[in-house]
Design a protein around this motif. Structure first.
Motif, PDB file in Angstrom:
ATOM      1  N   UNK A 112       0.804  12.229   9.399  1.00  0.00           N
ATOM      2  CA  UNK A 112       0.504  10.932   8.925  1.00  0.00           C
ATOM      3  C   UNK A 112       1.777   9.967   8.882  1.00  0.00           C
ATOM      4  N   UNK A 113       2.895  10.460   9.149  1.00  0.00           N
ATOM      5  CA  UNK A 113       3.936   9.383   9.120  1.00  0.00           C
ATOM      6  C   UNK A 113       3.801   8.022   9.610  1.00  0.00           C
TER       7      UNK A 113
ATOM      8  N   UNK B 273      10.480  13.184  11.875  1.00  0.00           N
ATOM      9  CA  UNK B 273       9.006  12.623  12.671  1.00  0.00           C
ATOM     10  C   UNK B 273       9.102  11.057  12.113  1.00  0.00           C
ATOM     11  N   UNK B 274      10.219  10.654  11.566  1.00  0.00           N
ATOM     12  CA  UNK B 274      10.239   9.178  11.023  1.00  0.00           C
ATOM     13  C   UNK B 274      10.649   8.459  12.416  1.00  0.00           C
ATOM     14  N   UNK B 275       9.849   7.296  12.470  1.00  0.00           N
ATOM     15  CA  UNK B 275      10.156   6.487  13.763  1.00  0.00           C
ATOM     16  C   UNK B 275      11.353   5.500  13.340  1.00  0.00           C
ATOM     17  N   UNK B 276      12.244   5.064  14.393  1.00  0.00           N
ATOM     18  CA  UNK B 276      13.220   4.226  14.049  1.00  0.00           C
ATOM     19  C   UNK B 276      13.145   3.061  13.210  1.00  0.00           C
TER      20      UNK B 276
ATOM     21  N   UNK C  84       9.554   5.692   4.016  1.00  0.00           N
ATOM     22  CA  UNK C  84       8.869   7.196   4.119  1.00  0.00           C
ATOM     23  C   UNK C  84       9.995   7.948   3.229  1.00  0.00           C
ATOM     24  N   UNK C  85       9.436   8.351   2.049  1.00  0.00           N
ATOM     25  CA  UNK C  85       9.937   9.103   0.773  1.00  0.00           C
ATOM     26  C   UNK C  85       9.762  10.466   1.039  1.00  0.00           C
ATOM     27  N   UNK C  86      10.778  11.479   0.850  1.00  0.00           N
ATOM     28  CA  UNK C  86      10.327  13.114   0.962  1.00  0.00           C
ATOM     29  C   UNK C  86      11.326  13.657   0.437  1.00  0.00           C
ATOM     30  N   UNK C  87      11.020  14.869  -0.109  1.00  0.00           N
ATOM     31  CA  UNK C  87      12.247  15.869  -0.673  1.00  0.00           C
ATOM     32  C   UNK C  87      12.984  16.388   0.560  1.00  0.00           C
ATOM     33  N   UNK C  88      14.357  16.059   0.331  1.00  0.00           N
ATOM     34  CA  UNK C  88      15.206  16.377   1.267  1.00  0.00           C
ATOM     35  C   UNK C  88      15.707  17.940   1.059  1.00  0.00           C
TER      36      UNK C  88
ATOM     37  N   UNK D  53       0.606  -1.003   0.060  1.00  0.00           N
ATOM     38  CA  UNK D  53      -0.168  -0.051  -0.005  1.00  0.00           C
ATOM     39  C   UNK D  53       1.006   1.401  -0.002  1.00  0.00           C
ATOM     40  N   UNK D  54       0.668   2.236  -0.865  1.00  0.00           N
ATOM     41  CA  UNK D  54       1.235   3.365  -0.947  1.00  0.00           C
ATOM     42  C   UNK D  54       0.485   4.406  -0.577  1.00  0.00           C
ATOM     43  N   UNK D  55       0.935   5.526   0.116  1.00  0.00           N
ATOM     44  CA  UNK D  55       0.130   6.501   0.664  1.00  0.00           C
ATOM     45  C   UNK D  55       1.131   7.738   0.087  1.00  0.00           C
ATOM     46  N   UNK D  56       0.428   8.795  -0.633  1.00  0.00           N
ATOM     47  CA  UNK D  56       0.957   9.863  -1.202  1.00  0.00           C
ATOM     48  C   UNK D  56       0.325  11.188  -0.380  1.00  0.00           C
TER      49      UNK D  56
END
Ligand SMILES: Cc1ncc(C[n+]2csc(CCOP(=O)(O)OP(=O)(O)O)c2C)c(N)n1
Ligand SMILES: Cc1ncc(C[n+]2csc(CCOP(=O)(O)OP(=O)(O)O)c2C)c(N)n1
Ligand code: SF4
Ligand code: SF4
Ligand SMILES: [Mg+2]
Ligand SMILES: [Mg+2]
Lengths: 596, 290, 290, 596
Positions: free
Chosen positions: A84-85, A113-116, A94-98, A7-10
């Motif tokens: 929502x992360x 906010x990304x969990x370990x 978790x993919x994001x613009x760095x 499942x992808x979430x955007x």
């Protein structure tokens, strides 16, 4: 669930192209032969910068609902995405613009906010877009390409979808977007993958060429069209509006007519007028509109005029929560009428069911000469699923009544017959002239208030419907999972049944003896199927999205048996975990279950 | 007991009349209206106008609401739909959308039309649905035994206005003109020949025709809209009235103390069916209207 | 992705604004309208007219239906009732019947008023309920994202009229005049000072005042009722317009291509409360009206 | 039933003065201190010569319904009366005019239709009237006098009623009518009585001076007035119209306002508008009107605005049978709303209950801030019973909310509280300014669609109503007859409960172990009283006047227990014998019953 199930979430704003990215993803997956379920969340009445989330579940075996936890999460806008992360599972991505556009206060970047246990991937979507297209607007396609590259999905398939999406625009638009996608793809493909998400290709022979991504509303329209609807009358209301809007475009192409009326009372009145005159006519609305239609529905019942009303539920009561889902109009659909005003109510549980119910509604309305309500909800209206439309229209053509040869004596429009179904005639037909009325009437249709006549006519109107529960080609109720005696039975309806199935199969995997039944025909209730299910279950759980336990009450009232209610009104689909927890609580324990 | 003898319905139930009494456009049911009710002349005028126009009973649909006036379809030999209070026009619109070939006539009382049904009138009118709407205006709710209606005059005493009606009555003709009805006329139950002419003309009109018919409720209104009063009040439209002139029609419509009989206004405009056909053509040709 | 950037609502939820930004008649909630929406000037004009008239917030009740326009009460510091689609006027009538001392203002969009709510207008008007009815007419259904409304022009392309709208639009001013509204005026969102004057006058009028306000939906209508188009079309009523002359008002109202701003019509007539007081007096004196 | 219990039936046309004769009879009996129940039947929409029957039951102990068989039958018009002679019991009396006006075909005279066991009395009413008044018009009073003479009822009491009835007319009118009555009386008194009907005088001390004959609609109006109703909004519809008509006369006398609106939607909308502004406001309608009010009721629920709606049911569905009674709008009253739209529904079972429920409806509506529906039916609306109105108005005065002293901070109109009841303020009050809405909202009343808020608000709206089942001064459910365990329980509601009681007591006399419970509050259902009743009954029978078994379904659905349905839709009250037969069928037999 074996094989691929990702499942992808955007998440981002509409301005970020969030929904568009999700759309390309789901269509590509469907075209490849995967099963896809997708649901987009838009904010209420907002355009532009409000928060959107597009969730796309891609699997090889049939899935029934979205998963509670996503496997891959893509942020196109950190401000919206941060809350929502948490929905990403352990070892998911978790993919994001760095490269954020401006300096930002501490904690405002998603990376904080990304969990370990989640695996972060940062890439410079804006920058890449800028580089290959001249501006940052195509960043959503860059990001999508990144995902495709990361999980090794075929480039071509995406190119095709992109091409199709921009087919009506200048060729350069497609080119720009493909370029952005490819640049993202290359970036994704070069990354060292750390998560455990696996996208196995669809099985050999899986053919997506005929698969379509359809929403419940889209499938409903398709069903109406394939059943050769003649006239549609509607008044805009969320979440039903898109049914009218699509028909506004598609119906005239086939010579049909769509009229936007002055309100819902007119919409159902005109639908019944057209039905009386022999058309296949329908309307669509939501709870508040259905409330206004209540009186006219009663006329349809007593005057025995066919009509089809699609009702897409939203949060209630009253104006309620127009952009949130709920299943709280069951009471109104089933009981909403003065007098004994029973009619047929169908509630499909998935997108394909919307297609089928919308079309069959005409068959039922004509055969049983009664209003038919098809009850869906926002979640089903707007959720996408892969559907393979049948090659041959699966619905019986309109049965045009024929009054010819009846010219001897007055036409008995309401003649008592063995099956309660009387001959019909429509205006324009010789030999069938008659007048219908909302007053109680005799066989000729003339007002008549004698005791025995009313008693007989009431019975006629009630009993004729019973045969609807055995109408060919329609699944009115169906049991899933284990057969025979079980510990916990789960009875459900409508959009929630997907989550019920997921929960039931999960419980079974845990060793709980359980089984689920969906009830598609809510009125008349198919007691001949539900009663045996109750006989087989030690305890019956009824999860539904309303506060009063409306299906629970309906079934208890009809069977005179207790059930366990599970009611939620959060505006969102019920969570599989919530149902699962309740099944666990009710179960005697895995051992007892297995022993049965 | 000194109970006054009042006019009565002829029979408590609809009575099938004998075959020998049968006229082509009259049903076999005897009207249930009170003797002397203005509505009898409507039934007579209507059947005569259908005959004059040569419509076949099976090609005619009479749609009505609820009220004494709305009992009309039961007494006519045609397809009929006695619907709900106030819903005459949307049902009639639906019938017509389903089949352009039908002659669709909508019928209702003043309460049915302008109280509960008032919201539908402007839309049937502006869309120019090709139907005829005949409102039997007795200025009262007959069927529910005599309460005021939106066209009741000031000062009228009824069970709901025991201290006299103080609500300004509506002006139906002005309202219909303002709502863009493409044919607006007025007739009077006490003038049956003119009534028949008007009905025939209204039905023949291509588009939405509105015929307002003044009629006494002999049972519940002994004081205001009696034959005597109406007979003294009504007049013909001036001979030089220009039925193509909207403002002239409006001006005539304001003269409520001397209601005029005749055709107030008429225009030709595409009907709803014309619009629908245009849409279908554009759709088939793939012309989105952008 | 070449998604056009569209005007947006400022926030997805109502936002409490800081105390220092608080004006007497503005609530602490920030309007949810799209930037540039004509409705902002309504809120501004309304608060200014209340201030001018010296009404206390707690003596004012704003009743609305459903739609973008009907969000109005949330942004005003007064008692408010955001009712149902189309039911603005009967609810407002109930409020006023309960308490004559309140200043009651009903607000709605063109769909709320003339589609689903159309049946109530003539009755509030003829009864001369002492309320003010302001219709924000953008010729479209804004809240449901851009379908046609009863005032949409011919040819308008929307999601429900992809092959162009073919339904003749209504003429609200003529309809209100025909329905006997005792004060009828028109204003334009792009002319905020005049708008404020009109609002103040409408509220001050004793009886049913109807203010029609032309306003663009900047988000869903890029072609017909834009500021540019409206700005070119509107004009003032002629200086010699006689606001006591119904036919003159009607004639001005027919000129839809050049909508006039100002007071079309005005008359003094007993209000519903006057009628009710008269009834109560007769009742107490034991005068049945026979 | 000990002592006097005599039912008279008078049959003829309206032109014969049938209803008037019945009216004088019932008022005289009530004034003497008897308990009286009376119900007139008129034909649909007819004036003048249609058939009328006036039935008057006179008893010393409280009766609950009409008896199926009358004791005395008076024909004022043989053509109408002949089909009804059969209703007279054995050794009862049939009284008729023995001198018909013209020669009549054989069999058309009533004497040919009297059964051997019935006792015929012929007298020349027309002739006597002609002789003493100069014409035959007073024949109804001659006949009434004849009955009074035959059964030795006091002349004076009748004279008084006649005087009162014609008080507004010229004195000569009274004199003529009294003369006719006396002439009839003399004729009746001189007859040798053969039947076994006994009219024992009411017990010493029985005081009829404060007793009034009231219909259900009349009592409803009286209840509304005694609760100080401020505003009424209505639209005519049978059988509710007379409520509006009476209020049109009576309300302005007290400074209240009655407005006839343009339809039912406006009526309920204005009622809610007035309620919001602090008035005690009500409307009244029947099923079709209630159907139209459905949407607006939902607004009342979510915006928490008090309103009272009286619904008098008639035959349905749709326009149905406007002049016949039925109990088929329960579903609509209880479930008729989109979303979870629970409100309070009361259904009184007799005329006194109409008074009480109408008044208490305001207390409930205000206290629980919700719409209240009072559900009666044509049979109850039009039936007369002796009622002794309380000397002191028994209803709590309007609780005017007070927002004063709250000026610190915004007014939290929907504040969460322990009992779910939030503070109210009404327009005009300083410090209470707020906006209400049909959208889901937060404590301030501002639109809010968050999951937890909707969940909490839904619970608040539901749970706050539960306390209504324990509201002081209101009987929400009550058990009659034997206590403890019984064989057959009969559960009933509304007007039918009279017949249920009669049947239950008859069954008990036959030795069947049984007991009856009336449910007055249909929503929320007083489960704490109904559940123990079910626990006590081996089997529960639910007789009601609808085809779908609406109360049966409601109770089964709430309790999850089976019941036995007894449904009739004849347009007439249920017959005591029908219920009795069903009780007998269900009973284990007298012995078993007694053994319990
Ligand atoms: C929804 C609804 N409300 C009310 C009624 C009761 N009702 C029947 S006819 C009528 C009014 C009749 O008046 P009008 O339309 O003027 O017709 P008339 O009897 O005068 O010909 C009313 C209020 C109804 N049948 N349905
Ligand atoms: C009974 C009902 N039907 C339909 C709707 C959906 N709806 C909400 S607002 C609206 C129309 C809005 O148009 P308008 O009144 O012109 O207001 P605007 O948004 O343009 O200001 C509609 C159809 C509703 N809320 N309730
Ligand atoms: S309108 Fe009046 S006169 Fe005519 S049938 Fe009805 S009650 Fe009788
Ligand atoms: S009317 Fe149009 S511009 Fe105004 S808030 Fe609504 S959608 Fe936006
Ligand atoms: Mg009338
Ligand atoms: Mg609008």
């Amino acid at each position: 669930m074996t094989g691929t199930d990702v499942q992808f979430a955007i998440c981002g704003s509409a301005g970020d192209g969030t929904i568009a990215a999700g759309d390309i993803l789901k269509r590509t997956m469907a075209a490849m032969g995967y099963k896809v379920i997708a649901f987009d969340i838009y904010p209420a009445e907002i355009r532009g910068f409000g928060k959107c989330i597009s969730r796309v579940r891609v699997s090889i075996e049939q899935a029934y609902s979205l998963k509670r936890r996503s496997d891959v999460f893509l942020s196109l806008n950190d401000a919206h995405a941060i809350p929502h992360v948490g929905e990403v599972r352990d070892f998911g991505a978790v993919v994001y613009d760095d490269a954020p556009i401006a300096t930002i206060p501490e904690g405002a970047h998603i990376s904080a906010h990304i969990r370990p246990a989640q695996l972060p991937y940062g890439a410079s979507f804006r920058q890449i877009s800028d580089k290959v297209t001249g501006n940052a607007r195509a960043r959503n396609l860059v990001a999508l390409g990144y995902l495709a590259g990361l999980y090794g999905m075929p480039r071509d398939a995406f190119h095709k979808t992109i091409g199709r999406k921009f087919a009506t625009k200048a060729a350069s638009v497609t080119q720009v977007n493909v370029r952005a996608f490819d640049a993202g793809y290359d970036a994704g493909a070069s990354v060292f993958k750390l998560d455990d998400v696996v996208m196995a290709p669809p099985p050999v022979g899986a053919d997506g060429s005929r698969a379509q991504m359809m929403t419940g509303n889209g499938a409903t329209v398709r069903g109406l069209l394939d059943a050769d609807i003649d006239c549609f009358f509607g008044y805009p209301i969320t979440p039903a509006t898109s049914i009218m809007e699509r028909l506004a475009t598609d119906l005239p192409k086939r010579g049909g007519r769509m009229l936007q009326t002055e309100d819902e009372i007119s919409a159902i009145a005109a639908t019944i007028g057209a039905g009386y005159a022999g058309a296949r006519a329908a309307t669509a609305t939501s709870g508040p509109g259905l409330a206004l239609m209540t009186e006219m529905m009663g006329l349809g019942v007593i005057a025995e005029v066919p009509s089809v009303t699609i009702v897409s539920q939203r949060g209630g009561p009253s104006t309620g929560l127009p952009t949130k889902t709920e299943q709280s109009d069951l009471n109104l659909a089933v009981y909403g009428g003065s007098g004994d005003a029973q009619r047929i109510v169908l509630a499909p549980t998935n997108v394909e069911g919307c297609y089928r119910c919308a079309g069959i509604a005409f068959e039922l309305a004509e055969k049983f000469q009664t209003p038919v309500i098809v009850l869906i909800d926002l979640y089903l209206s707007n959720r996408y699923e892969t559907v393979i439309p049948p090659e041959v229209k699966p619905f019986a053509p309109k049965a045009i009544p024929d009054a010819a040869g009846r010219s001897s004596g007055p036409f008995k429009r309401f003649a008592f017959t063995d099956d309660g179904l009387s001959p019909r005639a429509i205006p324009g037909q010789n030999g069938g002239v008659h007048t219908i009325t909302g007053l109680e009437h005799n066989e000729l249709g003339r007002p008549a208030d004698q005791a025995d006549n009313h008693q007989r006519m009431s019975r006629k109107r009630h009993d004729k419907l019973l045969a609807a529960t055995r109408h060919p080609g329609l699944t009115v109720a169906k049991r899933f999972g284990r057969t025979g005696k079980v510990d916990v039975g789960i009875l459900g309806w409508g959009s929630t049944f997907g989550e019920i199935l997921e929960a039931m199969y999960a419980a079974e995997r845990e060793g709980i003896s359980c089984s689920a039944m969906k009830v598609v025909m809510l009125s008349p209730l198919p007691v001949h199927l539900i009663e045996p299910f109750f006989d087989d279950c030690r305890i019956v759980l009824v999860p539904e999205l309303n506060h009063e336990g409306q299906l629970a009450h309906l079934v208890s009232g009809t069977l005179g048996r207790p059930v366990v209610r599970l009611d939620r009104v959060t505006g969102a689909p019920m969570e599989v975990d919530t149902i699962l927890a309740e099944i666990r609580r009710l179960a005697l324990g895995p051992a007892a279950g297995n022993a049965a | 007991m000194n109970e006054p003898l009042k006019p009565v319905y002829l029979d408590e139930k609809l009575v099938e009349i004998r075959a020998d009494g049968h006229q082509d456009y009259r049903s076999k049911a005897l009207p249930t209206w009170c003797p002397g009710c203005g509505y009898f002349s409507m039934a007579e005028g209507f059947t005569q106008s259908l005959k004059r126009l040569g419509r076949e009973p099976e090609d005619v649909v009479v749609v009505s609401g609820i009220g004494c006036a709305s009992r009309f379809p039961f007494f006519i030999n045609a397809y009929g739909f006695h619907t709900l209070h106030g819903r005459t026009l949307p049902v009639a619109t639906g019938v017509k959308q389903a089949n352009d070939a039908l002659t669709v006539v909508a019928v209702g009382g003043d309460g049915d039309a302008f109280a509960i049904g008032g919201g539908h009138i402007p839309h049937a009118a502006r869309r120019n649905v090709d139907i005829t709407y005949m409102v039997f205006d007795n200025g009262i709710y007959g069927l529910t035994k005599g309460q005021t209606s939106p066209t009741s005059v000031l000062g009228f005493t009824t069970p709901t206005t025991p201290y006299a009606n103080g609500d300004e009555p509506l002006n139906p003709l002005m309202m219909l003109l303002a709502a863009k009805a493409s044919w607006v006329g007025q007739a009077y139950a006490g003038n049956p020949h003119h009534l028949t002419d008007m009905m025939a003309e209204a039905i023949a009109h291509r588009g939405f025709s509105y015929l307002h018919i003044l009629s006494p409720c002999v049972t519940f209104d002994k004081t205001t809209r009696t034959y005597k009063n109406l007979g003294m009040m009504v007049r013909d439209l001036p001979a030089d009235h220009d039925r193509r002139n909207l403002m002239a029609a409006m001006a005539e419509a304001t003269k409520v103390d001397r209601p005029a009989l005749g055709v107030f206004y008429e225009e030709e405009r595409p009907t709803l069916a014309d619009v629908m056909d245009g849409i279908a053509e554009r759709a088939r040709k793939g012309i989105a209207a952008e």
